[in-house]
Design a protein around this motif. Structure first.
Motif, mmCIF file in Angstrom:
data_model
loop_
_atom_site.group_PDB
_atom_site.id
_atom_site.type_symbol
_atom_site.label_atom_id
_atom_site.label_comp_id
_atom_site.label_asym_id
_atom_site.label_seq_id
_atom_site.Cartn_x
_atom_site.Cartn_y
_atom_site.Cartn_z
ATOM 1 N N LYS A 98 0.845 -1.198 0.000
ATOM 2 C CA LYS A 98 0.000 0.000 0.000
ATOM 3 C C LYS A 98 0.880 1.247 0.000
ATOM 4 O O LYS A 98 2.019 1.211 0.434
ATOM 5 C CB LYS A 98 -0.883 0.011 1.252
ATOM 6 N N GLN A 99 0.314 2.303 -0.526
ATOM 7 C CA GLN A 99 1.028 3.576 -0.482
ATOM 8 C C GLN A 99 0.054 4.639 -0.003
ATOM 9 O O GLN A 99 -1.151 4.527 -0.231
ATOM 10 C CB GLN A 99 1.526 3.948 -1.886
ATOM 11 N N ILE A 157 -1.408 8.134 -0.581
ATOM 12 C CA ILE A 157 -1.455 9.175 -1.607
ATOM 13 C C ILE A 157 -2.169 10.401 -1.039
ATOM 14 O O ILE A 157 -3.098 10.291 -0.246
ATOM 15 C CB ILE A 157 -2.151 8.713 -2.912
ATOM 16 N N SER A 173 -3.927 0.407 -2.189
ATOM 17 C CA SER A 173 -3.054 -0.695 -2.597
ATOM 18 C C SER A 173 -2.489 -0.387 -3.981
ATOM 19 O O SER A 173 -3.093 0.345 -4.772
ATOM 20 C CB SER A 173 -3.810 -2.022 -2.569
ATOM 21 N N ASP A 174 -1.319 -0.955 -4.270
ATOM 22 C CA ASP A 174 -0.632 -0.671 -5.536
ATOM 23 C C ASP A 174 -1.494 -0.997 -6.743
ATOM 24 O O ASP A 174 -1.378 -0.376 -7.793
ATOM 25 C CB ASP A 174 0.660 -1.497 -5.617
ATOM 26 N N TYR A 216 -10.933 3.643 -6.540
ATOM 27 C CA TYR A 216 -10.649 4.559 -5.433
ATOM 28 C C TYR A 216 -11.758 5.623 -5.348
ATOM 29 O O TYR A 216 -12.303 5.882 -4.271
ATOM 30 C CB TYR A 216 -9.275 5.216 -5.643
ATOM 31 N N SER A 243 -2.422 5.045 -7.295
ATOM 32 C CA SER A 243 -1.197 5.524 -6.643
ATOM 33 C C SER A 243 -0.361 6.417 -7.560
ATOM 34 O O SER A 243 0.498 7.151 -7.079
ATOM 35 C CB SER A 243 -0.369 4.350 -6.129
ATOM 36 N N THR A 244 -0.605 6.383 -8.877
ATOM 37 C CA THR A 244 0.135 7.287 -9.757
ATOM 38 C C THR A 244 -0.477 8.692 -9.727
ATOM 39 O O THR A 244 0.038 9.600 -10.370
ATOM 40 C CB THR A 244 0.168 6.774 -11.222
ATOM 41 N N HIS A 279 -0.786 10.473 -6.973
ATOM 42 C CA HIS A 279 -0.278 11.199 -5.808
ATOM 43 C C HIS A 279 0.106 12.626 -6.239
ATOM 44 O O HIS A 279 0.829 12.810 -7.215
ATOM 45 C CB HIS A 279 0.948 10.470 -5.251
#
Lengths: 155, 319
Positions: free
Chosen positions: A2-3, A5, A19-20, A27, A66-67, A69
């Motif tokens: 997970k990241q 953002i 999650s990636d 989302y 996640s891209t 962010h």
């Protein structure tokens, strides 16, 4: 994996763990509850999932969350303010550009991004810009007319 | 957790060296830039990488520069940026013929040059392919296009490759050993499964175009005019002098690799246009080898790409 953002959605700042492998559309719809963005073809072909990312209308079903962010995202929920439709939404309403309504969020956001970049598009330019958006009712004439009407209403 | 896509780890290096090192050290890693094709394929279960190496943070791959040696285009340049910043008509036309406007903001030059090959037996959902015992390209043992053969017949359908080929492009390939430069045609193997000649730890980083003043054009045949892969596509570059016009011609969508034709004899002032362009049409049809990889009949694709090539070439002589 997970990241975390951090991004802006319709002008509000959010920070979420994603999650990636989470897609932007999942989302927006599942984590943020913004279900105005529609899942149509599930494969980047129909444009129903289009949102505005940093000023560009892009399909959210083939974009990883996640891209995004640091990005600024606009969805259909952020268009009308205090119950007042945008000129483009008003034009879709008055010209019956909405029809069944399923493709409308994607159509409106694609057209909104176009009008910001090119406030007086020709019919051809509107068709080019909306080339990635399918309408299953197949009534493109009213959609194109709605975009032209909005352009004319905003000299 | 999200279960739309299989699980993977997303890695985001910011230099080419770091990306190459990750590729070298990570088992079952795949490169991803715009993701406009790969993510769709992953949703269909056509790829299950353990790690995705996202190249979009590598600034050195996102530049277009011009010097005495020609034009140098980073593989991470997006298609919408490419279309706005190239002096070559064929490249701009090819870039704008790829997918829809929304995809072109994300999709990249390198992604389109390395685009996975396509086939009606491959670009399907998991249950569809499973019910067909999969296919030679992925998890199966038979090519349903040519069951008696032992080679995958999926078609290469990138639109940019033919435009770059007719303009004499070379590509930089980064690996742990450094950077090597090869003619673009050598990037493709001709096999539908292992369609690139890249090793697992190599990345296409830059495209070089020599200086030149050739006029060029790109055209494609597709089912959905606004947004579709080519059933067949053709790029043509023309160099004109007082007495003759020399053509370079390349095809996509018809073979498992983009095809650069042997240079045809020049069109001279002594030639009859009808005879010359009819022969050119036939030469293009001979080079094209469309298979049953699409629902559109191979003969239709063969005949129409010949006719399109002849029409576009004749148009360049009239300019």
């Amino acid at each position: 994996m997970k990241q975390i953002i951090s991004l802006s959605i319709n002008g509000k700042q959010f920070e979420d763990a994603v999650s990636d492998n989470m897609l932007l559309i999942d989302y927006l719809r599942n984590t943020r509850g913004l279900t105005g963005t529609k899942t149509g073809c599930d494969g980047g072909e129909c444009g129903a999932c289009t949102v505005i990312i940093d000023g560009q209308a892009r399909p959210s079903c083939i974009t990883l969350a996640s891209t995004c962010h640091g990005a600024s995202i606009e969805t259909i929920e952020g268009q009308a303010r205090n119950g007042i439709l945008t000129p483009l939404q008003q034009a879709f309403h008055e010209n019956l550009g909405t029809q069944c309504g399923f493709c409308t969020p994607g159509m409106i956001l694609t057209a909104e991004a176009l009008l910001r970049h090119n406030p007086d598009p020709s019919e051809d330019e509107i068709k080019q810009a909306l080339g990635g958006n399918l309408c299953r009712c197949t009534g493109y004439v009213k959609i194109i007319k709605s975009v032209r009407t909005a352009a004319e209403a905003n000299p | 957790m999200s279960d739309t896509l299989p699980n993977f780890q997303l890695l985001r290096p910011d230099t080419i060296q770091a990306a190459v090192a990750i590729l070298h050290d990570t088992e079952n890693a795949k490169l991803c830039a715009g993701g406009t094709d790969l993510i769709v394929n992953m949703r269909r279960g056509l790829a299950t990488p353990k790690a995705l190496v996202d190249l979009t943070a590598i600034k050195e791959m996102q530049q277009i520069t011009n010097d005495t040696e020609g034009l140098h285009i980073g593989a991470g340049v997006t298609l919408s940026e490419l279309a706005q910043n190239t002096p070559h008509s064929a490249i701009a036309q090819a870039a704008l013929a790829i997918a829809g406007p929304g995809h072109r903001f994300a999709a990249t030059v390198g992604g389109n040059l390395c685009l996975d090959t396509r086939c009606q037996y491959y670009n399907q959902s998991h249950w569809w392919r499973k019910s067909n015992d999969f296919c030679l390209k992925y998890r199966g043992e038979t090519c349903h296009v040519a069951p008696s053969g032992n080679r995958c017949r999926a078609a290469f359908t990138g639109d940019l490759a033919p435009a770059f080929l007719v303009l004499g492009a070379e590509v930089d390939i980064a690996s742990p050993q450094g950077i090597r430069r090869i003619p673009l045609a050598e990037l493709y193997s001709g096999d539908g499964t292992d369609y690139l000649t890249l090793a697992d730890n190599e990345i296409v980083t830059k495209i070089h175009l020599p200086p030149g003043s050739a006029k060029s054009v790109y055209g494609k045949i597709r089912i959905r005019g606004a947004l579709d892969f080519p059933l067949a596509g053709v790029a043509i570059a023309a160099k004109k002098s007082a007495r003759e016009t020399r053509f370079r011609i390349a095809l996509t969508g018809t073979n498992s690799r983009p095809v650069l034709l042997d240079d045809p004899a020049p069109f001279t002032t002594n030639d009859s246009a009808e005879t010359y362009f009819s022969a050119l049409n036939k030469a293009v049809q001979k080079a094209a080898s469309p298979q049953r990889s699409t629902i559109t009949a191979p003969l239709y694709r063969k005949q129409s790409i010949g006719a399109l090539a002849a029409r576009l070439a004749q148009g360049l002589t009239n300019d």
